[in-house]
Write a protein that holds these residues in place. Sequence first.
Motif, short mmCIF file in Angstrom:
data_model
loop_
_atom_site.label_atom_id
_atom_site.label_comp_id
_atom_site.label_asym_id
_atom_site.label_seq_id
_atom_site.Cartn_x
_atom_site.Cartn_y
_atom_site.Cartn_z
N SER A 178 0.72 -1.13 0.16
CA SER A 178 0.03 -0.13 -0.17
C SER A 178 0.84 1.28 -0.02
O SER A 178 0.43 2.56 -0.29
CB SER A 178 -1.09 -0.02 1.38
N LEU A 179 2.14 1.36 0.27
CA LEU A 179 2.84 2.38 0.38
C LEU A 179 3.28 2.84 -1.15
O LEU A 179 3.51 4.07 -1.20
CB LEU A 179 4.27 2.06 0.93
N VAL A 180 3.19 1.87 -1.92
CA VAL A 180 3.27 2.53 -3.10
C VAL A 180 2.26 3.27 -3.76
O VAL A 180 2.54 4.53 -4.15
CB VAL A 180 3.16 1.23 -4.40
N PHE A 181 1.16 3.11 -3.12
CA PHE A 181 -0.14 3.90 -3.35
C PHE A 181 0.11 5.14 -2.75
O PHE A 181 -0.33 6.55 -3.27
CB PHE A 181 -1.35 3.28 -3.12
N SER A 182 0.33 5.09 -1.53
CA SER A 182 0.61 6.15 -0.68
C SER A 182 1.55 7.38 -1.21
O SER A 182 1.35 8.42 -1.33
CB SER A 182 1.08 5.81 0.94
N ARG A 183 2.49 6.73 -1.95
CA ARG A 183 3.67 7.33 -2.39
C ARG A 183 3.20 8.43 -3.58
O ARG A 183 3.22 9.76 -3.57
CB ARG A 183 4.85 6.59 -2.74
N LYS A 184 2.35 7.68 -4.57
CA LYS A 184 1.89 8.32 -5.62
C LYS A 184 0.76 9.33 -5.05
O LYS A 184 0.52 10.45 -5.56
CB LYS A 184 0.91 7.25 -6.59
N PHE A 185 -0.03 9.03 -4.14
CA PHE A 185 -1.03 9.93 -3.41
C PHE A 185 -0.31 11.29 -2.92
O PHE A 185 -0.74 12.38 -3.35
CB PHE A 185 -1.74 9.27 -2.35
N TYR A 186 0.71 10.92 -2.22
CA TYR A 186 1.32 12.22 -1.56
C TYR A 186 1.92 13.33 -2.62
O TYR A 186 1.73 14.38 -2.67
CB TYR A 186 2.52 12.02 -0.77
N ILE A 187 2.52 12.51 -3.64
CA ILE A 187 3.10 13.25 -4.74
C ILE A 187 1.88 14.12 -5.47
O ILE A 187 2.16 15.36 -5.85
CB ILE A 187 3.94 12.58 -5.83
N ALA A 188 0.83 13.45 -5.88
CA ALA A 188 -0.20 14.10 -6.33
C ALA A 188 -0.83 15.08 -5.66
O ALA A 188 -1.15 16.20 -6.08
CB ALA A 188 -1.37 13.04 -6.72
N GLN A 189 -1.02 14.78 -4.39
CA GLN A 189 -1.58 16.09 -3.42
C GLN A 189 -0.80 17.35 -3.19
O GLN A 189 -1.15 18.22 -3.42
CB GLN A 189 -1.65 15.31 -1.87
N TRP A 190 0.66 16.95 -3.47
CA TRP A 190 1.47 18.14 -3.19
C TRP A 190 1.51 18.86 -4.43
O TRP A 190 1.56 20.21 -4.43
CB TRP A 190 3.05 17.64 -2.65
#
Length: 133
Positions: free
Chosen positions: A25-37
Amino acid sequence: GRDEIQQLQKALLDYLDENRETDASLVFSRKFYIAQWFRDTTMETEKAIKSQKDEDSSERTHHAKDVETTGQIMHRAESRKKFLRSIIKTAPSQFSTLKMNSDTVDYEDACLIVRYLASMRPFAQSFDIYLTQ
């Protein structure tokens, strides 16, 4: 300032990257944070430019030199987006070899970074205002 936040973002992404084998799930989290920022940068830029225009239409105040120019706002936004794009383009495995002298972050540090970065977001800041009222 901005550089500090970028270093924290980088450290958090490093942490997520290093631990992706143990938790998918960390792969998804990483993409989520990048998109959010990335989205936050766009929103902040639009808001800053809008307040610039409002400032221009109202009479010029004597503290005008404290206000950033539209060019400065755009430049800062571009450098932040460039940073995020460079992270997106880097394959996760390469990413770990690119460590910018970031000391490895453990789980507790990662939690603190997440909390700190979340507190910097406009929603969290407006939430404090609601509470004080």
